[in-house]
Scaffold this motif. Structure first.
Motif, PDB file in Angstrom:
ATOM      1  N   UNK A  56      -6.691  30.592  67.696  1.00 15.66           N
ATOM      2  CA  UNK A  56      -6.902  31.984  67.307  1.00 15.66           C
ATOM      3  C   UNK A  56      -5.638  32.794  67.572  1.00 15.66           C
ATOM      4  N   UNK A  57      -5.270  33.643  66.595  1.00 16.82           N
ATOM      5  CA  UNK A  57      -4.097  34.505  66.716  1.00 16.82           C
ATOM      6  C   UNK A  57      -4.475  35.928  66.345  1.00 16.82           C
ATOM      7  N   UNK A  58      -3.713  36.885  66.861  1.00 15.39           N
ATOM      8  CA  UNK A  58      -3.927  38.296  66.583  1.00 15.39           C
ATOM      9  C   UNK A  58      -2.754  38.855  65.804  1.00 15.39           C
ATOM     10  N   UNK A  59      -3.038  39.845  64.929  1.00 16.40           N
ATOM     11  CA  UNK A  59      -2.004  40.430  64.072  1.00 16.40           C
ATOM     12  C   UNK A  59      -1.442  41.729  64.631  1.00 16.40           C
ATOM     13  N   UNK A  60      -2.023  42.253  65.685  1.00 14.85           N
ATOM     14  CA  UNK A  60      -1.563  43.519  66.267  1.00 14.85           C
ATOM     15  C   UNK A  60      -1.896  43.540  67.747  1.00 14.85           C
ATOM     16  N   UNK A  61      -1.184  44.379  68.502  1.00  9.70           N
ATOM     17  CA  UNK A  61      -1.407  44.457  69.935  1.00  9.70           C
ATOM     18  C   UNK A  61      -2.759  45.085  70.263  1.00  9.70           C
ATOM     19  N   UNK A  62      -3.217  45.990  69.398  1.00  7.90           N
ATOM     20  CA  UNK A  62      -4.495  46.656  69.617  1.00  7.90           C
ATOM     21  C   UNK A  62      -5.427  46.412  68.440  1.00  7.90           C
ATOM     22  N   UNK A  63      -6.729  46.413  68.704  1.00  6.43           N
ATOM     23  CA  UNK A  63      -7.705  46.249  67.639  1.00  6.43           C
ATOM     24  C   UNK A  63      -7.628  47.423  66.672  1.00  6.43           C
ATOM     25  N   UNK A  64      -7.983  47.157  65.431  1.00  6.51           N
ATOM     26  CA  UNK A  64      -7.900  48.168  64.368  1.00  6.51           C
ATOM     27  C   UNK A  64      -9.150  49.045  64.379  1.00  6.51           C
ATOM     28  N   UNK A  65      -8.955  50.345  64.227  1.00  9.65           N
ATOM     29  CA  UNK A  65     -10.066  51.293  64.176  1.00  9.65           C
ATOM     30  C   UNK A  65     -10.467  51.560  62.732  1.00  9.65           C
ATOM     31  N   UNK A  66     -11.741  51.871  62.534  1.00 17.19           N
ATOM     32  CA  UNK A  66     -12.209  52.232  61.202  1.00 17.19           C
ATOM     33  C   UNK A  66     -11.741  53.640  60.853  1.00 17.19           C
ATOM     34  N   UNK A  67     -11.347  53.853  59.607  1.00 12.50           N
ATOM     35  CA  UNK A  67     -10.860  55.168  59.178  1.00 12.50           C
ATOM     36  C   UNK A  67     -12.006  56.139  58.949  1.00 12.50           C
ATOM     37  N   UNK A 115      -4.160  38.610  56.275  1.00 13.45           N
ATOM     38  CA  UNK A 115      -2.733  38.396  56.057  1.00 13.45           C
ATOM     39  C   UNK A 115      -1.900  39.147  57.093  1.00 13.45           C
ATOM     40  N   UNK A 116      -0.729  38.596  57.380  1.00 14.50           N
ATOM     41  CA  UNK A 116       0.184  39.247  58.312  1.00 14.50           C
ATOM     42  C   UNK A 116       0.790  38.262  59.290  1.00 14.50           C
ATOM     43  N   UNK A 117       1.845  38.703  59.984  1.00 11.71           N
ATOM     44  CA  UNK A 117       2.519  37.853  60.962  1.00 11.71           C
ATOM     45  C   UNK A 117       1.867  38.038  62.326  1.00 11.71           C
ATOM     46  N   UNK A 118       1.408  36.955  62.951  1.00 11.25           N
ATOM     47  CA  UNK A 118       0.737  37.066  64.254  1.00 11.25           C
ATOM     48  C   UNK A 118       1.697  37.517  65.352  1.00 11.25           C
ATOM     49  N   UNK A 119       1.171  38.240  66.318  1.00 10.87           N
ATOM     50  CA  UNK A 119       1.936  38.577  67.509  1.00 10.87           C
ATOM     51  C   UNK A 119       1.909  37.374  68.446  1.00 10.87           C
ATOM     52  N   UNK A 120       2.732  37.388  69.448  1.00  7.50           N
ATOM     53  CA  UNK A 120       2.722  36.326  70.430  1.00  7.50           C
ATOM     54  C   UNK A 120       1.720  36.675  71.521  1.00  7.50           C
ATOM     55  N   UNK A 121       0.794  35.762  71.774  1.00  5.80           N
ATOM     56  CA  UNK A 121      -0.188  35.967  72.844  1.00  5.80           C
ATOM     57  C   UNK A 121      -1.226  37.009  72.501  1.00  5.80           C
ATOM     58  N   UNK A 122      -1.532  37.861  73.470  1.00 10.62           N
ATOM     59  CA  UNK A 122      -2.561  38.882  73.286  1.00 10.62           C
ATOM     60  C   UNK A 122      -3.886  38.450  73.897  1.00 10.62           C
ATOM     61  N   UNK A 123      -4.766  39.431  74.096  1.00 14.61           N
ATOM     62  CA  UNK A 123      -6.087  39.192  74.674  1.00 14.61           C
ATOM     63  C   UNK A 123      -7.152  39.445  73.609  1.00 14.61           C
ATOM     64  N   UNK A 124      -7.953  38.443  73.314  1.00 18.99           N
ATOM     65  CA  UNK A 124      -9.082  38.602  72.394  1.00 18.99           C
ATOM     66  C   UNK A 124     -10.205  39.299  73.133  1.00 18.99           C
ATOM     67  N   UNK A 125     -10.720  40.389  72.559  1.00 16.52           N
ATOM     68  CA  UNK A 125     -11.781  41.163  73.203  1.00 16.52           C
ATOM     69  C   UNK A 125     -13.118  40.868  72.524  1.00 16.52           C
ATOM     70  N   UNK A 126     -14.048  40.359  73.307  1.00 23.47           N
ATOM     71  CA  UNK A 126     -15.344  39.923  72.787  1.00 23.47           C
ATOM     72  C   UNK A 126     -16.460  40.742  73.412  1.00 23.47           C
ATOM     73  N   UNK A 127     -17.336  41.269  72.566  1.00 24.19           N
ATOM     74  CA  UNK A 127     -18.511  41.980  73.049  1.00 24.19           C
ATOM     75  C   UNK A 127     -19.755  41.138  72.844  1.00 24.19           C
ATOM     76  N   UNK A 128     -20.562  41.010  73.872  1.00 29.12           N
ATOM     77  CA  UNK A 128     -21.857  40.324  73.775  1.00 29.12           C
ATOM     78  C   UNK A 128     -22.945  41.375  73.886  1.00 29.12           C
ATOM     79  N   UNK A 129     -23.730  41.532  72.847  1.00 29.94           N
ATOM     80  CA  UNK A 129     -24.761  42.572  72.835  1.00 29.94           C
ATOM     81  C   UNK A 129     -25.896  42.175  73.780  1.00 29.94           C
TER      82      UNK A 129
END
Length: 582
Positions: free
Chosen positions: A571-582, A36-50
């Motif tokens: 695909x849309x993003x909800x924040x400018x930066x990826x979320x970190x685990x607490x 849930x949340x309002x998407x930001x405009x644009x952004x870069x999706x960051x993908x890791x390939x193991x």
């Protein structure tokens, strides 16, 4: 769709291929997630390939040979067809397919207005070029196989007897006709020789086929049809994509995608720190390291591939482009020995202890996702060391000199060379455990080169039929077409075991024959093929796989459901930066 080389292992018990899949008694992973949340405009999706080695960077569907390059290309795919949840071609892609079973031909029609990422219009010549590349006399890839030869005129073109493929005809600017020697139900899944990708003829046409794989058009600046286009490639390390303004489904909502190789040793920490939005190739062995992270959702689905134990039973003849089986030229030519080696492996313990029951021993060379063809009645080579010993005893493999290792039936010392790919420490543990399993039944099996082999070098050696490889462990992606044609036929370069027989060839032919339009007939031929391969054991299935995909919670919506995958341009993003685990 044509299958790709895969480098993993595994099988799962599951219920369906819907929005979620049950893979053990206690855990269910969803196939999609909405945050849930309002998407930001644009952004870069960051993908890791193991991956623990650099990617090869062959970015052309006709030439690439591993899943890593395929995963990278998926963001800029040149696929012309789309598939439904049953892996059947639909009319919703760039092209539609009309099948004329009576006349053994298909008609492909492309949409109006589709453009390449450089703005050039897609044309019928772009659909013809892949066939000319693969069938060219100078083509050295692995896709000129049994299936491909089903197209009328392909063999004459490949042999230099014709300057064009007679079975391929341009009807008009949007329509292509292809004639085949025969058609089967495989055509609806991209089989029978049908190629499901376009290639930019305006970029590639002037490049000699023998030079394509090292060309800038393949390595540095590929032109594509997908939602994103290549912007910057750091060889072996990363690819920066930007959105393709000409994408036929509409402008992508993201500004771009950044894809980077991440070592298996550090991927879990990277996921927790929010370094990546999506991670592909995540190993089930690392499940405990991420299951409590609160910054991700973990998706899952049964994979369309299996790992296997392959036995080298012959050679590839590059002149005739066919398999030559010679059971007398290899220490593993004895069928009983191969069967015993299968029963000796404690794959079940590996699945339970190292993969946390995210894996299950495979019983067949057809993944269970293909419900109509998978033979669930096959018992497979379940762990049974006592049975392995009895088989070896009856076949004459006896320890004559009392050193703990069996000699061959002629009384000669027996050493079997086993090749496996280098990977994370878990993979090394598995290789060491299997070596011990074989020692426990009296077989002297040692590692080729004395250690696991770097993945690219591994496949180079396997493809070249290195005499120091008698047995190897690898895996196949079936793609959406479960047919063994292309993987186990006499003319298939992918037939790495180099085993063929008249019965095998005939059975493969029947699976993809006109008679196979009768579903019950095709299912019966699949059953016969699976049982024959289980008996002869040129390859022994080890595990079926379940794909695990961690997704950062800043991703609005993501789905790996076969029947309803995410549209990459949406695909849309909800924040400018990826979320970190607490």
């Amino acid at each position: 769709m044509k299958r790709i080389i895969l480098l993993g292992i595994a099988l799962f018990m599951f219920i369906g291929i819907g929005s979620s899949a049950v893979y053990s008694q206690n855990v269910t992973l969803p196939a999609s997630v909405t945050n849930e949340g309002k998407p930001i405009k644009g952004g870069i999706l960051k993908v890791g390939i193991v991956k623990d080695e650099p990617f090869q960077g062959v970015f052309l569907a006709e030439l690439y040979e591993n899943r890593y390059d395929a995963a990278i290309m998926s963001y800029a795919s040149n696929a012309i067809f789309e598939m439904d949840g049953n892996f059947q071609i639909t009319d919703e892609g760039i092209a539609s397919l009309d099948v004329n079973q009576k006349e053994n031909k298909v008609t492909i029609t492309i949409r109006e207005g589709v453009r390449w990422s450089d703005g050039e219009p897609l044309k019928i010549e772009d659909l013809i070029l892949p066939y000319e590349i693969i069938a060219h006399p100078d083509y050295t890839g692995v896709r000129y196989d049994t299936e491909f030869k089903n197209i009328i005129g392909v063999e004459e073109y490949h042999e230099g007897k014709a300057d064009k493929i007679s079975g391929i005809r341009k009807i008009d600017g949007r329509t292509l006709e292809i004639r085949f020697k025969k058609l089967s139900p495989a055509i609806f899944s991209g089989g029978d020789g049908l190629w499901t990708y376009a290639a930019p003829s305006h970029q590639l046409k002037g490049i000699p086929v023998k030079n394509l794989i090292e060309s800038d058009a393949v390595r540095k600046n590929p032109v594509t049809l997908g939602p994103f286009k290549f912007h910057k490639i750091v060889p072996g390390e990363s690819v920066q994509f930007v959105k393709n303004p000409y994408y036929w489904k509409g402008e992508p909502k993201l500004d771009g995608v950044y894809v980077e190789v991440v070592p298996s040793s550090s991927v879990s920490v990277a996921i927790g720190s929010g370094k990546y939005d999506i991670v592909t190739g995540f190993a089930a062995t690392k499940w405990p390291e991420i299951q409590k992270y609160d910054n991700i959702d973990i998706l899952g689905r049964p994979e369309l591939y299996y790992s296997y134990l392959g036995f080298k039973l012959g050679k590839w003849d590059p002149e005739k482009r066919e398999v030559v089986t010679d059971l007398n030229a290899t220490p593993v030519g004895n069928q009983a020995l191969r069967q015993a080696m299968g029963y000796a492996l404690d794959v079940e313990a590996v699945c339970e202890v190292l993969f946390f029951n995210f894996r299950q021993r495979a019983n067949s060379l057809i993944p269970p996702a293909f419900k109509g063809y998978h033979d669930a009645s096959l018992k497979g080579y379940t762990y049974n060391p006592e049975k392995a010993k009895r088989i070896l005893d009856r076949a004459g493999y006896i320890d004559i000199d009392g050193d703990g290792f069996r000699e061959d039936p002629e009384g000669n010392k027996l050493e079997i060379k086993f090749a496996t790919m280098a990977g994370d420490p878990i993979q090394d543990e598995i290789a060491a455990y299997y070596l011990q399993n074989w020692r426990d039944v009296g077989l002297n099996v040692t590692l080729t080169t004395g250690r696991p082999i770097e993945v690219n070098a591994f496949y180079d050696k396997v493809e070249a039929d290195d005499p120091e490889i008698h047995v190897f462990m690898a895996a196949w992606g079936t793609g959406t077409n479960p047919s063994p044609s292309g993987l186990y036929g006499k003319s298939d370069a992918f037939n790495f075991s180099r085993y063929t027989s008249e019965f095998l060839e005939e059975t493969i032919r029947k699976i993809d024959s006109p008679e196979a339009f009768d579903p019950s007939y095709r299912a019966e031929q699949f059953r016969i093929w699976q049982q024959y391969m289980a008996e002869k054991a040129p390859v022994i299935p080890l595990q079926f796989s379940y794909e695990i995909v961690p997704v950062n919670k800043r991703v609005k919506y993501y789905s790996i459901d076969y029947g309803n995958p995410v549209e990459l341009h949406e695909i849309e993003l909800l924040a400018k930066e990826s979320i970190k685990s607490k």
